[in-house]
Design a protein around this motif. Structure first.
Motif, PDB file in Angstrom:
ATOM      1  N   GLY A   1       1.189  -0.981   0.029  1.00  0.00           N
ATOM      2  CA  GLY A   1      -0.204  -0.058   0.006  1.00  0.00           C
ATOM      3  C   GLY A   1       0.986   1.349  -0.127  1.00  0.00           C
TER       4      GLY A   1
ATOM      5  N   VAL B   1     -12.027  -5.153   1.848  1.00  0.00           N
ATOM      6  CA  VAL B   1     -10.405  -4.350   1.730  1.00  0.00           C
ATOM      7  C   VAL B   1      -9.618  -4.905   2.147  1.00  0.00           C
ATOM      8  N   ASP B   2      -8.207  -4.794   1.894  1.00  0.00           N
ATOM      9  CA  ASP B   2      -6.819  -5.309   2.287  1.00  0.00           C
ATOM     10  C   ASP B   2      -6.377  -4.133   3.686  1.00  0.00           C
TER      11      ASP B   2
ATOM     12  N   SER C   1      -4.165  -1.070   2.867  1.00  0.00           N
ATOM     13  CA  SER C   1      -4.412  -0.297   1.315  1.00  0.00           C
ATOM     14  C   SER C   1      -4.649   0.776   1.884  1.00  0.00           C
TER      15      SER C   1
ATOM     16  N   VAL D   1     -10.086   1.841  -4.127  1.00  0.00           N
ATOM     17  CA  VAL D   1      -8.587   1.719  -3.539  1.00  0.00           C
ATOM     18  C   VAL D   1      -7.888   2.339  -4.658  1.00  0.00           C
TER      19      VAL D   1
ATOM     20  N   ASN E   1      -4.034   2.217  -3.887  1.00  0.00           N
ATOM     21  CA  ASN E   1      -3.251   0.884  -3.944  1.00  0.00           C
ATOM     22  C   ASN E   1      -3.447   0.003  -2.626  1.00  0.00           C
ATOM     23  N   THR E   2      -3.732  -0.871  -3.591  1.00  0.00           N
ATOM     24  CA  THR E   2      -3.873  -2.712  -2.668  1.00  0.00           C
ATOM     25  C   THR E   2      -2.445  -3.271  -1.936  1.00  0.00           C
ATOM     26  N   SER E   3      -2.542  -3.510  -0.868  1.00  0.00           N
ATOM     27  CA  SER E   3      -1.811  -4.624   0.274  1.00  0.00           C
ATOM     28  C   SER E   3      -1.622  -5.794   0.165  1.00  0.00           C
TER      29      SER E   3
END
Lengths: 432, 432
Positions: free
Chosen positions: A393, B61-62, B65, B92, B94-96
Motif C-alpha cells: 500500500g 479491502v485489505d 491498502s 482503492v 493501491n492495495t496491500s
C-alpha cells in the motif's frame, strides 16, 4: 576593565548606546600616518575603523592577526559606518604569518585553485564568506517552508548496498565483510518513508557521483535538497511544490542577506509562473530557432544554455521546466505517462540554462514497478527491500531534488560551481 | 464530485466546517457488523472511523491498502475524535498484500531485526513514526536556535584524505587514483570555517565510525549535530552554549510534538543548571560510592550508567558534564588546561548515563598545535592543510557534537539506538 566588558559586534556599533566597547576580530588593514594609525577591524558582522593615537600610534601588528580592541565609539562622517573607535587598548589574541595572497582587495584576485587550496584565507574575503551565508539561508528557508507544510526531515544512510540509479558512477567501498556503495541519491529511502506513512519527507544531505567530468558545473560530492511526498494527483503538483519552495527560498534570501547580495551584486529573481516545455518541444525550438540538434531523448549542455536564453527572452523567466522525458532517459522508478507510455511524467528544472533539478511522479504499483525494472534489464532480486515496499500500500507520490551548490552557483553567477562548495571534491581534489 | 473536493487531513475533521470531506490514507482496520462496516482510516495526522452502510457494508479491502473516502462528517460521542465519517464512496488507490506482522496493536510486538528489516511496515505504527517526528523536530530546533544566534550552517566533505582523529576505525575507499576515507567527524573543517571568518558554524551531517561494536548504543553511520564557535574565553562557554541549545531543543519538542510524546509516554526534562564533575571526581565517586574502578583517564559504560544514577539522585538532573579529561584520552587538537597541562579543557555530556556529546576548547596557536601533534606521534605533514590554518590568525574557539540518534534513543527510552535510525548501519546491517 576587560573582565567586565562584554564583546560588542561591529554591526552593533552604529546604534550602540555604549561609549566604550570591546571589539574582537581580524586586522583587515593597518596604515600609519604620522602620529596616528588607522586599523580596519573585521568581524563576522562588518568592518570598523579604529584610530590609534598617542602610545598606540605606529602599533605593529600583522594583517589578519586576531585582536581585541577596547576603545571609545565616536561618531564620524569620514567612514561609511558613521562611527569609528578611538582605541584605548589593543591586545593580540593570535598572530598571522604573511598571507600567500592579499585578501584586502574589493575583489579577490586569485585563481580558483588557490582560492580552494587556501580556503581559510579566501573565506576571509567578505565576498567569499557571503556565498556561504547565502547558502546557509537557502537551506534554512528550504526546511522552514517544508516543515510549515507538514514535511518531516529525514536522515537516510549514505552507505548503501546498491546505487539508487542502479548504474555505474558509484563509489565502492569495503564495508566490514561486504561490498557497499556511497549513495547517489536518497531516492529509494525517501520513497520508503513516504510509503511508511510519513507521507511528506525531505532530506538535506550529501550525495556521491563517481563521474570523471571535470567541468565547471560538476562536483563528485554535493548537497542534495531532496523532497518526496504522497497523495499527489500528477507530476504537475510536484512542479508546483518546487516552484513554491524556490519562491520562498529566494524571498528569504532577499530578506536575510541584503548585505551579502549587495556585496555579490546579486538580485533575487521574481518567480511568477515557471514555463513548462516538453522535451519534444524544447528540441524543436533548439532546431528551428538555433539550428541546434539534441541527443536522442535529452538535452546537452549547449542546448540547456540556449533554452535558458530562449525562456529569458520569451517569458522573462530564469527558470524553465522541461517535461516528459522518454522512458529510456529516466530511471526505472519513473511513472510512465498515461496517454503515451513511451514518455514519462518527469521533469528537469533549468535555472539560467543549467539543470538544477530532476523530478517526477514515481511508480507506486508493485507490478508496474517490476515490469519497469525488468525492461531496464535490472535484477529485481538486487532491489528486494525497495521493491517490497510497493506490496504494502504505497500512495501515488512524487518528488524532486535540488543541487544546492548549482543553485548558489547560478544565482550568484560564480565562475565555477566549486566556488559554492567550501571544500569541493572533484576527480583530482581531495584536499583540503 | 471527486474533481472539485480537495483532500482534508484527519486532524482537520474535528473542527471542520465542511459537511462532505475527501480523505486519503491507509486502512488501519476494518470490521463488519451485520449491515454496517467500520473502517479505521489513518493518515499522517491521525485516525478516523468511517462507517460503511447500505451498498458499502461488507466492503472488501485489505488492511494497509491506500484508499480515498468521500463521506459526510458526523458528530459522535463514540470515538475519541468526536467525529466520524459516513462514507459515500470508497476508492482503492493501491492495495496491500498480507503484512508479515500486525501493525494494528497499541504496541508493536515485533523483534528489533524484523522492525528494521521491514521498516516501511513498522513505520506505519504511530509510535514508530512518532520517533522520527521527534527527531525531525529536534533537528529543526537545533538549527533554529543556532541561526538565531548568528551561526552559519555549513556543509563539509565526507570523503576526506585523513580521518579527523587520525586514528584507526575509519572506512577506506578508493577515490579515483587516490585513497580516501569517510569522515569520522567534521572537526577539522568546522574549525577551518571558524578561522575563515565565519566565527560561528554548525553542521548536521552523517559521520562514520568503522567500529566492530555491536552494542545497543553504537551505529557505524550516525548524524552528528556539530557546533564550533570563535572568540570564547574558556570551555565553560562551550558547555553553556550546549546547555542552552538542548534547553531550546527540548522546549520545542515539548511544544510541537505533544501528540507524539503522549504516544511514546515521554516527558520533556527540565534542564536547569547542568552539574559539572571533573573526571577525577567522577572516578572517585564511582570508587567510594559504588566500589567501581574506572579505566585510566576514562569512564566505561557501567561507570557512565552509575554516574547517570548518581546525578539523578543528587541533583535531580538527567544530564551531567564530565570535565577535564587527561591529554592522552583526547584528540591532538584539544586545549590543555592552563594550570595543569596534563589535563585538557574538554568535556563529555552524559544524558541518562550515556555519553551523547564530546566537546572542548581547541588549540588555536600554531606552535602549540604542532607540539601536540608531535606528542601524539602524528606526522604534521599528513595534516598540512588543517595545521596551516593556524598560521593565519585563528581566534580562540571551541565546540561540541551531539549524536542525534543517541539523544532520541535516551529521551524516548527506546530499547536500542537503532530504533532512532530509520535505516541503521552496523557491522552486519547494510540493508535496507
Amino acid at each position: 576593565m576587560e573582565q567586565t566588558l562584554k564583546r560588542s559586534l561591529i554591526r552593533e556599533c552604529k546604534s550602540s548606546s555604549k561609549k566604550v566597547v570591546l571589539l574582537q576580530g581580524w586586522v583587515k588593514k593597518i596604515r600609519h600616518l604620522g602620529n596616528l594609525s588607522f586599523l580596519l577591524l573585521r568581524d563576522r558582522t562588518g568592518v570598523i575603523q579604529c584610530v590609534l593615537e598617542n602610545d598606540l600610534a605606529g602599533y605593529k601588528v600583522d594583517v589578519e592577526s586576531v585582536v581585541e580592541i577596547i576603545g571609545e565609539l565616536v561618531e564620524t562622517t569620514k567612514t561609511e559606518l558613521g562611527v569609528e573607535v578611538l582605541a584605548k587598548e589593543v591586545k593580540v589574541l593570535n598572530t598571522s604569518d604573511r598571507l600567500p595572497f592579499e585578501v584586502n582587495k574589493r575583489k579577490l584576485q586569485v585563481g580558483l585553485d588557490q582560492m580552494l587550496n587556501e580556503r581559510v584565507i579566501s573565506l576571509r574575503h567578505e565576498r567569499v564568506s557571503a556565498i556561504f551565508k547565502v547558502q546557509s539561508t537557502f537551506v534554512r528557508a528550504f526546511s522552514e517552508y517544508l516543515i510549515e507544510n507538514d514535511f518531516t526531515q529525514i536522515f537516510t544512510p549514505k552507505i548503501v548496498s546498491q546505487g539508487a540509479e542502479g548504474g555505474a558512477n558509484v563509489f565502492k567501498l569495503p564495508y566490514f565483510q561486504k561490498e557497499a556503495y556511497l549513495a547517489q541519491s536518497p531516492q529509494f529511502y525517501k520513497q520508503m518513508m513516504v510509503a511508511g506513512g510519513l507521507e511528506r519527507v525531505f532530506e538535506i544531505a550529501p550525495v556521491y557521483r563517481a563521474e570523471y567530468h571535470n567541468s565547471s558545473r560538476h562536483l563528485n560530492e554535493y548537497i542534495s535538497l531532496d523532497v518526496e511526498f504522497g497523495f499527489i494527483h500528477d507530476f504537475h503538483e510536484v512542479m508546483k511544490l518546487e516552484a513554491d519552495v524556490l519562491r520562498y527560498m529566494f524571498k528569504k534570501v532577499g530578506q536575510k542577506c541584503e548585505k551579502e547580495l549587495n556585496l555579490l551584486e546579486a538580485t533575487v529573481p521574481i518567480i511568477s509562473e515557471i514555463p513548462k516545455i516538453t522535451l519534444e518541444e524544447a528540441q524543436e525550438i533548439l532546431k528551428t530557432r538555433y539550428r541546434k540538434e539534441s541527443p536522442v531523448g535529452d538535452l546537452d549542455t549547449e542546448g540547456e544554455k540556449l533554452l535558458g536564453k530562449y525562456v529569458k527572452e520569451m517569458y522573462d523567466s530564469d527558470f524553465v521546466f522541461i517535461t516528459h522525458y522518454p522512458k529510456e532517459a529516466r530511471p526505472m522508478y519513473t511513472m510512465p505517462n498515461k496517454d503515451n507510455p513511451a514518455i514519462t511524467d518527469s521533469f528537469d528544472l533549468l535555472y539560467k540554462g543549467l539543470e538544477i533539478t530532476s523530478g517526477a511522479q514515481r511508480i507506486h504499483e508493485y507490478n508496474m514497478l517490476i515490469t519497469s525494472f525488468e525492461e531496464k534489464g535490472l535484477h529485481v532480486e538486487d532491489f528486494e527491500s525497495y521493491i517490497n515496499t510497493f506490496q504494502y500500500g504505497c500512495p501515488p507520490h512524487g518528488g524532486f531534488a535540488i543541487g544546492l551548490e548549482r543553485l548558489v552557483y547560478k544565482f550568484l553567477e560564480l565562475s565555477n560551481v566549486r566556488e559554492a562548495s567550501a571544500f569541493p571534491r572533484d576527480c583530482t581534489r581531495l584536499i583540503p
